[in-house]
Write a protein that holds these residues in place. Structure first.
Motif, PDB file in Angstrom:
ATOM      1  N   LEU A  29       6.335  61.113  12.414  1.00  0.00           N
ATOM      2  CA  LEU A  29       4.911  60.978  12.725  1.00  0.00           C
ATOM      3  C   LEU A  29       4.672  60.062  13.926  1.00  0.00           C
ATOM      4  O   LEU A  29       3.567  59.584  14.146  1.00  0.00           O
ATOM      5  N   GLY A  30       5.755  59.783  14.675  1.00  0.00           N
ATOM      6  CA  GLY A  30       5.584  59.098  15.960  1.00  0.00           C
ATOM      7  C   GLY A  30       5.799  57.596  15.942  1.00  0.00           C
ATOM      8  O   GLY A  30       5.589  56.933  16.963  1.00  0.00           O
ATOM      9  N   TYR A  31       6.207  57.050  14.824  1.00  0.00           N
ATOM     10  CA  TYR A  31       6.469  55.602  14.758  1.00  0.00           C
ATOM     11  C   TYR A  31       7.869  55.304  15.287  1.00  0.00           C
ATOM     12  O   TYR A  31       8.789  56.123  15.150  1.00  0.00           O
ATOM     13  N   SER A  32       8.043  54.111  15.850  1.00  0.00           N
ATOM     14  CA  SER A  32       9.412  53.626  16.052  1.00  0.00           C
ATOM     15  C   SER A  32       9.741  52.760  14.838  1.00  0.00           C
ATOM     16  O   SER A  32       8.888  52.034  14.313  1.00  0.00           O
ATOM     17  N   VAL A  33      10.977  52.891  14.388  1.00  0.00           N
ATOM     18  CA  VAL A  33      11.352  52.326  13.088  1.00  0.00           C
ATOM     19  C   VAL A  33      12.462  51.289  13.266  1.00  0.00           C
ATOM     20  O   VAL A  33      13.436  51.538  13.983  1.00  0.00           O
ATOM     21  N   VAL A  34      12.313  50.156  12.595  1.00  0.00           N
ATOM     22  CA  VAL A  34      13.391  49.165  12.516  1.00  0.00           C
ATOM     23  C   VAL A  34      13.983  49.281  11.114  1.00  0.00           C
ATOM     24  O   VAL A  34      13.297  49.021  10.114  1.00  0.00           O
ATOM     25  N   LEU A  35      15.241  49.715  11.057  1.00  0.00           N
ATOM     26  CA  LEU A  35      15.904  49.971   9.769  1.00  0.00           C
ATOM     27  C   LEU A  35      16.748  48.753   9.386  1.00  0.00           C
ATOM     28  O   LEU A  35      17.543  48.283  10.211  1.00  0.00           O
TER      29      LEU A  35
END
Ligand code: NAP
Length: 243
Positions: A29-35
């Motif tokens: 959905l267009g988010y950048s994610v920090v895993l």
């Protein structure tokens, strides 16, 4: 208030299960994610599956002070406004283990310690949402008692802190699902390794099956993109057996 990092999310416990499902959905959905999780190799696999760009991984043990300090050092200067704590779960039980202490560390204290560092930053900005994965076991006790007690402590923390933080436009809430299966989590593994235990769990589910990690991640997305402030300090259950 204007979000400072409107399409960025920090997800703890992102290497499998609900955390992995959230990472996939938010990235789509267009988010950048920090895993964040311990297993770097698994995090790299998850990272490789994500749509879009700008994602990163941080491998550390969040039950240790060293790991918590490392995470804080890595993210505090660019902390997302949205944090989803999927960190948690069962601990090892056996000789030399301390399941009470370990359950509290994993499901409660590690989260409180991280939030102690994150919340002042969010308060400065006057915007932020922190979602906590609790469990309906906190209320119905249908789980290993140390785990249920740790989730009950998490609930109390979310309710008390969440009410206070609403004045700063910071929204803390918790979700309490029943059994959830998918993305290689506990019940996905038990389905393969112990079919009897899995069937027993299924008979206790009002839905006639466990909820899926995709269903839970979609529910989380719908909550954080709604009028989230009305959820501040609230516990949201998706398990009718607790009422
Ligand atoms: N599954 C269910 O039936 C269910 C039901 C209700 C609530 N919940 C809650 O929902 C959350 C997610 O559960 P799940 O079953 O989907 O996933 P899970 O299989 O329990 O995965 C937990 C995640 O936490 C990470 N983790 C565990 N110990 C860690 C540590 N010391 N430091 C950093 N990361 C650590 C794991 O990765 P590494 O091993 O790589 O560190 C993994 O990514 C948990 O809080 C759980 O209690 C689950």
């Amino acid at each position: 208030m204007t979000p400072t990092n409107p399409k960025r999310v920090l997800i703890t416990g992102a290497s499998r299960g609900i955390g992995q499902a959230c990472a996939c959905l938010f990235a789509k959905l267009g988010y950048s994610v920090v895993l964040v999780a311990r297993n770097r190799k698994k995090l790299q696999e998850v990272l490789g599956e994500l749509d879009g760009a700008g994602h990163e991984l941080i491998a550390c043990d969040l039950t240790s002070k060293l790991g918590q300090d490392f995470l804080v050092k890595e993210v505090l200067h660019k902390l997302p406004d949205l944090i989803i704590h999927c960190l948690g779960g069962r601990v090892s039980v056996g000789e030399g283990q301390d399941p009470w202490q370990d359950s509290l560390n994993l499901n409660f204290l590690s989260i409180v310690r991280m939030n102690e560092k994150f919340i002042p930053k969010l308060v400065e900005r006057k915007v932020g949402t922190i979602v906590h994965l609790s469990s309906s076991a906190a209320l119905n006790g249908q789980a290993f008692t140390p785990y249920a007690c740790a989730k009950a402590a998490l609930n109390r923390y979310v309710v008390d802190s969440g009410q206070v933080l609403l004045a700063d436009n910071i929204c803390l809430f918790a979700i309490m699902p029943p059994a959830v299966e998918g993305h290689g989590n506990y019940w996905a593994e038990i389905k393969k390794s112990d079919p009897n235990k899995y069937s027993k769990m299924v008979t206790g589910q009002k839905l006639g099956r466990p909820q899926t990690t995709d269903e839970v991640s979609e529910f989380i997305y719908s909550l954080v993109t709604s009028q989230r402030r009305i959820l501040g300090g609230c516990l949201v259950s998706t398990d009718p057996t607790i009422y």
